[in-house]
Write an enzyme that holds these catalytic residues in place. Structure first.
Site, PDB file in Angstrom:
ATOM      1  CD  GLU A  54      -2.745  -1.522   0.313  1.00  0.00           C
ATOM      2  OE1 GLU A  54      -3.142  -0.228  -0.393  1.00  0.00           O
ATOM      3  OE2 GLU A  54      -3.378  -2.504  -0.080  1.00  0.00           O
ATOM      4  CG  HIS A 180     -13.306   0.080  -1.942  1.00  0.00           C
ATOM      5  ND1 HIS A 180     -12.016  -0.411  -2.181  1.00  0.00           N
ATOM      6  CD2 HIS A 180     -13.202   1.322  -1.313  1.00  0.00           C
ATOM      7  CE1 HIS A 180     -11.251   0.785  -1.809  1.00  0.00           C
ATOM      8  NE2 HIS A 180     -12.036   1.576  -1.451  1.00  0.00           N
ATOM      9  N   GLY A 185      -8.329   1.112   3.538  1.00  0.00           N
ATOM     10  CA  GLY A 185      -7.557   0.098   4.422  1.00  0.00           C
ATOM     11  C   GLY A 185      -8.267  -1.359   3.919  1.00  0.00           C
ATOM     12  NE  ARG A 188      -1.832  -0.879   5.409  1.00  0.00           N
ATOM     13  CZ  ARG A 188      -1.840   0.179   4.673  1.00  0.00           C
ATOM     14  NH1 ARG A 188      -2.964   0.712   4.244  1.00  0.00           N
ATOM     15  NH2 ARG A 188      -0.760   0.768   4.515  1.00  0.00           N
ATOM     16  CB  ALA A 190      -8.600  -7.871   1.379  1.00  0.00           C
ATOM     17  CE1 TYR A 217      -3.401  -3.986  -5.570  1.00  0.00           C
ATOM     18  CE2 TYR A 217      -1.571  -2.717  -6.058  1.00  0.00           C
ATOM     19  CZ  TYR A 217      -2.334  -3.162  -5.106  1.00  0.00           C
ATOM     20  OH  TYR A 217      -2.192  -2.247  -3.835  1.00  0.00           O
TER      21      TYR A 217
END
Length: 314
Positions: A54, A180, A185, A188, A190, A217
């Site tokens: 992240e 979402h 966050g 994190r 997930a 990704y």
């Protein structure tokens, strides 16, 4: 384990996982010393890599100092320090929850999010109440008013699943980030609930590595488009690596050793074995920039390779 003929996950990877899973189970119960060592090691690795994905700039060694010594790292922001300590506390929580086989639900994910974002977000532990657009996403996140119902469907699907836990964990992970539910966050959380689900099914925790961020990704984007196979295999490879790390603690022929030290037992070069590791053909784990394998894995690779060579000569 799942039926390898119908699974989204590569058959050879599933068979490798099953073999390691059975071997690890034959060693249970693990001693308290081993469990403590594994817990501390995996907590640091998960915290570092999950935050680094992240954008957190703390290094692995700096993360270790923050968590174990409470040291403040010069030049790093307060937020980065909080992200490290918060994520580590959340990891401790999911390990305890996994022992009780806690199902995934709203209270649990909000509790995890509150810990992960404590003193970082004003709405820690609360679902978003506005719509968002995620940079790089192939589609818009659902309207905020649909979050609870969509999570209800996801949680029911996961908690009642009869299929392979690895595939189900991939469904959970992707479904959660696709919905979402929080302003920030989500990734994190997930990664934490994915580990909670896997540990609740007697698998070791996994680490999705910073070095694999683009692949991670890309696999999620593929799942957004309806193809979960790349992401399921991505998670499976992390499970495979996690099992190798746990077995390595016992030493012997399952101990992880750098490939450069193992090549003396083979007719191959380090470059060749590294290639086979990248292809997923040689059972190996990449730690930092170094490939590790074990004597058992090298032996199995050579036996299989020799058998194929004989068939080709006939």
């Amino acid at each position: 384990m799942t039926n390898t003929d119908t699974s989204l996950i590569r058959k050879d990877v599933l068979l490798r996982i099953e073999e390691k899973y059975d071997l690890l189970n034959s060693m249970r119960p693990l001693s308290a010393d081993v469990l403590d060592r594994l817990h501390d090691e995996m907590k640091i690795m998960h915290t570092y890599h999950s935050n680094a994905i992240e954008g957190n700039t703390l290094t692995l060694s700096e993360t270790k100092l923050v968590l174990e010594e409470g040291i403040t790292i010069g030049g790093k922001s307060l937020r980065e320090h909080l992200e490290a300590s918060n994520n580590a506390r959340a990891f401790d929580l999911i390990e305890e929850l996994a022992k009780d086989k806690k199902p995934i639900d709203h209270i649990l994910v909000q509790q995890i999010h509150e810990i992960v974002t404590k003193n970082i977000l004003e709405d820690a532990g609360k679902y978003r109440t506005k719509n968002v657009r995620i940079t790089g996403a192939t589609k818009t996140s659902p309207d905020w008013s649909k979050i609870v119902k969509m999570l209800d469907v996801l949680f029911e699907k996961v908690n009642s699943a009869k299929s392979d836990p690895i595939e189900t964990s991939a469904i959970l992970h992707h479904g959660f980030v696709e919905i979402h539910p929080f302003i920030d966050g989500n990734g994190r959380v997930a990664r934490l609930i994915t580990n909670l689900y896997l540990m609740g099914n007697n698998y070791p925790p996994i680490v999705l590595k910073k070095e694999d961020r683009l692949k991670y990704y890309k696999a999620l984007r593929s799942a957004d488009s309806g193809n979960l196979k790349p992401f399921a295999n991505f998670v499976a490879q992390a499970v495979d690596a996690g099992l190798s790390s746990y077995l390595s603690v016992y030493g012997g022929k399952d101990e992880l050793i750098p490939l450069r030290e193992l090549i003396v037992q083979t007719p191959y070069s380090q470059e060749y074995l590294s290639l086979r590791a990248r292809q997923g053909i040689l059972d190996a784990v990449k730690i930092g920039n170094v490939w590790y394998s074990s004597q058992n894995s090298i032996k199995k690779y050579m036996l299989k390779h020799a058998q194929k060579s004989k068939k080709e000569l006939k």
